[in-house]
Design an enzyme around this catalytic site. Structure first.
Site, PDB file in Angstrom:
ATOM      1  N   CYS A  65      31.432  34.740  27.299  1.00  0.00           N
ATOM      2  CA  CYS A  65      30.790  33.663  27.639  1.00  0.00           C
ATOM      3  C   CYS A  65      29.842  34.548  26.960  1.00  0.00           C
ATOM      4  O   CYS A  65      29.307  34.451  26.178  1.00  0.00           O
ATOM      5  CB  CYS A  65      31.142  33.722  29.244  1.00  0.00           C
ATOM      6  SG  CYS A  65      29.791  31.568  29.004  1.00  0.00           S
ATOM      7  N   GLU A  94      36.811  31.471  31.421  1.00  0.00           N
ATOM      8  CA  GLU A  94      36.195  31.738  32.383  1.00  0.00           C
ATOM      9  C   GLU A  94      36.229  30.690  33.364  1.00  0.00           C
ATOM     10  O   GLU A  94      36.050  29.261  33.739  1.00  0.00           O
ATOM     11  CB  GLU A  94      34.290  31.849  31.795  1.00  0.00           C
ATOM     12  CG  GLU A  94      33.614  32.547  33.046  1.00  0.00           C
ATOM     13  CD  GLU A  94      32.253  32.664  32.597  1.00  0.00           C
ATOM     14  OE1 GLU A  94      31.831  33.799  32.703  1.00  0.00           O
ATOM     15  OE2 GLU A  94      32.403  32.064  31.453  1.00  0.00           O
ATOM     16  N   LYS A 129      32.856  41.512  32.727  1.00  0.00           N
ATOM     17  CA  LYS A 129      31.374  41.289  31.654  1.00  0.00           C
ATOM     18  C   LYS A 129      30.100  41.784  32.456  1.00  0.00           C
ATOM     19  O   LYS A 129      29.539  41.613  33.565  1.00  0.00           O
ATOM     20  CB  LYS A 129      31.319  40.126  32.702  1.00  0.00           C
ATOM     21  CG  LYS A 129      30.415  38.916  31.761  1.00  0.00           C
ATOM     22  CD  LYS A 129      30.140  37.252  32.488  1.00  0.00           C
ATOM     23  CE  LYS A 129      29.408  36.454  31.409  1.00  0.00           C
ATOM     24  NZ  LYS A 129      29.374  35.283  32.194  1.00  0.00           N
TER      25      LYS A 129
END
Length: 497
Positions: free
Chosen positions: A212, A80, A179
């Site tokens: 993440c 990321e 995300k």
């Protein structure tokens, strides 16, 4: 009737294709990248300046991709923020963004770069995949225009998304993921209106992808594994390590074991922000991992892993995480408890005062049980058994149940729960369990020097985390992380700016 000579090549190719489809293993790679960052500025740079910085990072990534391909890797995951970093406002990140189409458009940017407007980053990533015959996973930014017909449209007339992309061996865009769970500092991006469960099929398994902070939440993380039944999760991350529990290698390995799925975790490398820790994690434990808080170097990891872990003879059985702990009465022995903070979480601790013993510590609905024997009880080191049952997080709150055997930084009990990286005490044995109210529990053991303990512990079907033959290195923590997703508080930030 035997095939003619003209048909033989086609038969050979068909057999080869069938063999690939039936492949039991594949070669996976992740690259931990020390990102070249832009200078801090709230003003947007020119598109050319933005592309120049991104090309510097892609030069590094391309080298890792070529090396991975030469070593036989079928897929590589990069981190990321790996192409432009994270020092941005909503306005200053805009020159770094591209319009990323839905993969249903069947697009190969390497051979048709102008089909969706200027897309130099996607073109280059596509060519890296195509020229090296490898799946490439990268994290970039997506921009989508909107107008007043959309009541949620931001004032600047566009949505901006933290986005993962996947290109196949032909350079075709096969996956795009926005995300869903942004970390509190990601104000440059918008929250997607709905969670996405992004999957794609390959000759070596079924893949899912998220980013993440997503790993801590039911959507999309649990949905991909439990409902979509993916074989492997691709995980670009920029993970800041938080001892004693939430280091990248510790929690990502624990998550892969608890969810019984492969996890390919590629972290950003930046020691000033405690970012390091990548790995190739499987249901049986870590196959390869990297943790380096001392240098500023990137690291390529490769390993052969199971393409279909659920079909593997070594696939671990389902665990009843509370079976043992709820079947016993409170252990006898000393149980004086005290409170201590792990960051802002208030744990209930009990000091292990003897070389061996049985201990029980409770908090809320969770009781943690420990049987242990130290190799040598040192006077200068203190270990505790800790329990936490409650909400974690300052803004975005989610519910943990944690049982942990951990070392304190000093003999002063007020330090218990504070970060540390070294220990001296080994254990002849330990057995840790808890009365968890969830089936989502993640086990892991962390040794001195922030090292994992692959093959040195096991989880029994009744929920006990046991050492196999004692610890080969001094112990920092042995932990069971439980997640009660149904007790999470409503997300306070999932709105458009």
């Amino acid at each position: 009737m035997l095939p003619s000579q003209a048909l033989l090549p086609a038969v050979v190719l068909a057999l080869a294709a069938l063999q690939a489809l039936a492949s039991d293993t594949f070669m996976a790679a992740v690259y931990e990248h020390a990102v070249i960052l832009p200078g801090p500025s709230e003003e947007p740079v020119s598109p050319d300046s933005a592309l120049a910085l991104m090309n510097k990072n892609m030069d590094v990534l391309e080298g890792a991709i070529k090396e991975a391909a030469q070593q036989g890797a079928h897929i590589i995951v990069t981190p990321e923020d790996g192409i432009y970093g994270w020092r941005f406002t909503r306005e200053s990140i805009y020159p770094y963004l591209e319009d990323i189409p839905d993969p249903v458009v069947n697009w190969i940017p390497c051979t048709d770069p102008s089909r969706f407007g200027p897309a130099p980053v996607q073109e280059r990533l596509s060519c890296m995949a195509r020229n090296n015959s490898i799946y490439v996973v990268a994290n970039i930014g997506d921009k989508k225009p909107c107008d007043s017909s959309d009541p949620d449209c931001p004032r600047d007339g566009r949505y901006q998304y933290n986005t993962d992309v996947v290109f196949d061996t032909q350079g075709k865009l096969v996956a795009r993921y926005h995300k869903y769970n942004l970390f509190r500092g990601e104000t440059q991006f918008n929250y997607p209106k709905e969670p996405e469960a992004v999957i794609f099929e390959t000759p070596f398994g079924k893949f899912g992808i998220f980013t993440c902070f997503d790993i801590l939440f039911y959507e999309p993380a649990v949905v991909l594994v439990s409902k979509m039944q993916v074989d492997t999760v691709l995980f670009p991350t920029a993970w800041m390590n938080v001892l004693p529990f939430l280091t990248a290698i510790e929690f990502h390995s624990a998550w892969a074991m608890g969810m019984r799925v492969n996890l390919l975790s590629a972290n950003t490398h930046n020691t000033s922000m405690a970012m390091t820790g990548s790995g190739l994690f499987t249901p049986e434990g870590p196959v390869a991992y990297h943790y380096d808080s001392a240098t500023e170097e990137g690291q390529l990891l490769l390993a052969e892993i199971s393409a279909h872990p659920r079909l593997s003879p070594t696939y671990p059985p389902a665990i009843n995480w509370s079976l043992y702990a709820t079947s016993i009465k409170k252990f006898p022995g000393e149980n004086d408890t005290f409170s201590g903070a792990v960051r802002k979480d208030i744990f209930t601790f009990s000091e292990l005062k003897h070389k061996d013993g049985n201990y029980t510590v409770c908090q809320g609905d969770l009781c943690c049980h420990l049987v242990y024997q130290m190799s040598n009880k040192r006077k200068d080191e203190v270990y505790v058994l800790g329990a936490f049952d409650g909400l974690h997080g300052s803004v975005i709150k989610y519910h943990w149940q944690i049982c942990s055997l951990l070392k304190c930084p000093s003999t002063n009990l007020s330090t218990c729960g504070q970060p540390l990286e070294t220990a001296q005490t080994k254990f002849e044995m330990f057995s840790l369990s808890g009365t968890f109210g969830t089936s989502y529990v993640f086990p892991e053991v962390l040794y001195s020097g922030v090292q994992l303990a692959p093959g040195e512990f096991q989880v029994l079907r009744d929920g006990r985390l046991n050492s196999k033959h004692g610890t080969s290195k001094p112990l920092l923590t042995a932990t069971l992380f439980g997640r009660l997703y149904e007790k999470d508080q409503p997300h306070p930030l999932r709105i458009s700016p």
